[in-house]
Design an enzyme around this catalytic site. Sequence first.
Site, PDB file in Angstrom:
ATOM      1  N   LEU A  57      -2.563  50.007  66.214  1.00  0.00           N
ATOM      2  CA  LEU A  57      -2.380  50.119  67.657  1.00  0.00           C
ATOM      3  C   LEU A  57      -1.888  51.531  67.933  1.00  0.00           C
ATOM      4  CD1 LEU A  57      -2.660  48.103  70.033  1.00  0.00           C
ATOM      5  CD2 LEU A  57      -0.207  47.682  69.847  1.00  0.00           C
ATOM      6  N   ASP A  58      -2.434  52.170  68.963  1.00  0.00           N
ATOM      7  CA  ASP A  58      -2.002  53.521  69.320  1.00  0.00           C
ATOM      8  C   ASP A  58      -0.480  53.598  69.433  1.00  0.00           C
ATOM      9  OD1 ASP A  58      -4.542  54.504  69.464  1.00  0.00           O
ATOM     10  OD2 ASP A  58      -4.660  54.571  71.644  1.00  0.00           O
ATOM     11  N   ARG A  59       0.075  54.743  69.078  1.00  0.00           N
ATOM     12  CA  ARG A  59       1.523  54.962  69.167  1.00  0.00           C
ATOM     13  C   ARG A  59       2.044  54.708  70.574  1.00  0.00           C
ATOM     14  NH1 ARG A  59       5.174  59.110  70.402  1.00  0.00           N
ATOM     15  NH2 ARG A  59       3.474  60.423  71.161  1.00  0.00           N
TER      16      ARG A  59
END
Length: 224
Positions: A57-59
């Site tokens: 998952l994107d930061r």
Amino acid sequence: MPVPFELEVLHRDENLLVVDKPHFLSTTPRGRHVTETALVRLRRDLGLRELSPAHRLDRLTAGVVMFVIRPEHRSTYQSLFQDRAVRKEYEAVARHDPGLTLPRTVRSRIVKERGVMAAREVAGPPNSESRVELVEHRGGLGRYRLRPVTGRTHQLRVHMNALGVPILGDPVYPVVGDPAPDDFSEPLQLLARELAFTDPVTGREHRFTSRRTLRSWPAPELPS
């Protein structure tokens, strides 16, 4: 730079660990984000030295992330995402455009070059697909339900920007900014709300839901 937000465990069994990730915390070590990641924290705090991510998952995106506890099952669970066998639902807050016809399915070709912050859409056969729905709107903002079919880097952010309603708090789309690494004041208003799938090892039906809310669209207060 320490990320001052905690992970919450949603589910743990003999094979899987599912957590509710906060904004600004990377899923795995990458670039300058090495120790302040969900994987490193979970390995350390739970003593799961062989823990590995089933997906990423994107930061900047909060929400549901799944990890694999047993190394022998790693590829089996990772294949769920590669084979698009997981039903994913996201929630986003962005400007409400009354002239934008929704729901709709967005398809485009997205490329992301190494060393370049923003992904971009180019001509060619589509390699990305997202379903975009408007759930409700108020005060000029909309709450959107996003269902990605594919998993390109920044896909939902790119597609919402292409529709003319970039997600609130996005430091890349439509304009690449340069926020300070210790600035946690404007989280991206994107939440991985739900993961659902049939467990390939046990055959169980799983549905994991985030308990978080987006700051720009808080949950309604219950009557006292």
